[in-house]
Design a protein around this motif. Structure first.
Motif, mmCIF file in Angstrom:
data_model
loop_
_atom_site.group_PDB
_atom_site.id
_atom_site.type_symbol
_atom_site.label_atom_id
_atom_site.label_comp_id
_atom_site.label_asym_id
_atom_site.label_seq_id
_atom_site.Cartn_x
_atom_site.Cartn_y
_atom_site.Cartn_z
ATOM 1 N N ALA A 134 42.437 36.468 42.618
ATOM 2 C CA ALA A 134 41.131 35.873 42.906
ATOM 3 C C ALA A 134 40.504 36.575 44.098
ATOM 4 O O ALA A 134 41.186 36.901 45.072
ATOM 5 N N TYR A 135 39.208 36.821 44.011
ATOM 6 C CA TYR A 135 38.445 37.431 45.096
ATOM 7 C C TYR A 135 37.434 36.410 45.594
ATOM 8 O O TYR A 135 36.598 35.928 44.822
ATOM 9 N N PRO A 136 37.485 36.057 46.885
ATOM 10 C CA PRO A 136 36.577 35.042 47.422
ATOM 11 C C PRO A 136 35.169 35.572 47.676
ATOM 12 O O PRO A 136 34.930 36.774 47.663
ATOM 13 N N GLY A 137 34.276 34.653 47.895
ATOM 14 C CA GLY A 137 32.913 35.018 48.283
ATOM 15 C C GLY A 137 31.923 34.954 47.137
ATOM 16 O O GLY A 137 32.285 34.735 45.985
ATOM 17 N N THR A 138 30.663 35.154 47.459
ATOM 18 C CA THR A 138 29.608 35.051 46.458
ATOM 19 C C THR A 138 29.672 36.149 45.408
ATOM 20 O O THR A 138 29.190 35.980 44.302
ATOM 21 N N SER A 139 30.260 37.276 45.738
ATOM 22 C CA SER A 139 30.400 38.337 44.740
ATOM 23 C C SER A 139 31.837 38.443 44.248
ATOM 24 O O SER A 139 32.212 39.429 43.625
ATOM 25 N N GLY A 140 32.636 37.425 44.532
ATOM 26 C CA GLY A 140 34.037 37.407 44.126
ATOM 27 C C GLY A 140 34.204 36.996 42.673
ATOM 28 O O GLY A 140 33.251 36.893 41.915
ATOM 29 N N GLY A 141 35.424 36.760 42.309
ATOM 30 C CA GLY A 141 35.723 36.349 40.944
ATOM 31 C C GLY A 141 37.204 36.417 40.677
ATOM 32 O O GLY A 141 38.015 36.453 41.604
#
Length: 57
Positions: A26-33
């Motif tokens: 998982a990648y955090p933040g508004t452009s994560g996913g």
């Protein structure tokens, strides 16, 4: 690209993928996913998903 699925469906599918033993990162933040880990050998794993569902993930 956006898709019209509920957040509940996304989390349920992620839990199913993890339960099948497929590693997810998982990648955090508004452009994560989320994505299947790069070193996961998907060709050696059997998933309970049809081809269409697997392509969404």
């Amino acid at each position: 690209m956006t898709s019209k699925v509920s957040l509940c469906t996304v989390y349920r599918d992620l839990e199913s993928i993890k339960a099948a033993g497929i590693p997810i990162v998982a990648y955090p933040g508004t452009s994560g996913g989320y994505e299947i880990m790069e070193n996961a050998a998907s060709s050696k794993r059997k998933t309970p998903f049809c081809h269409r569902q697997a392509s969404v993930v």
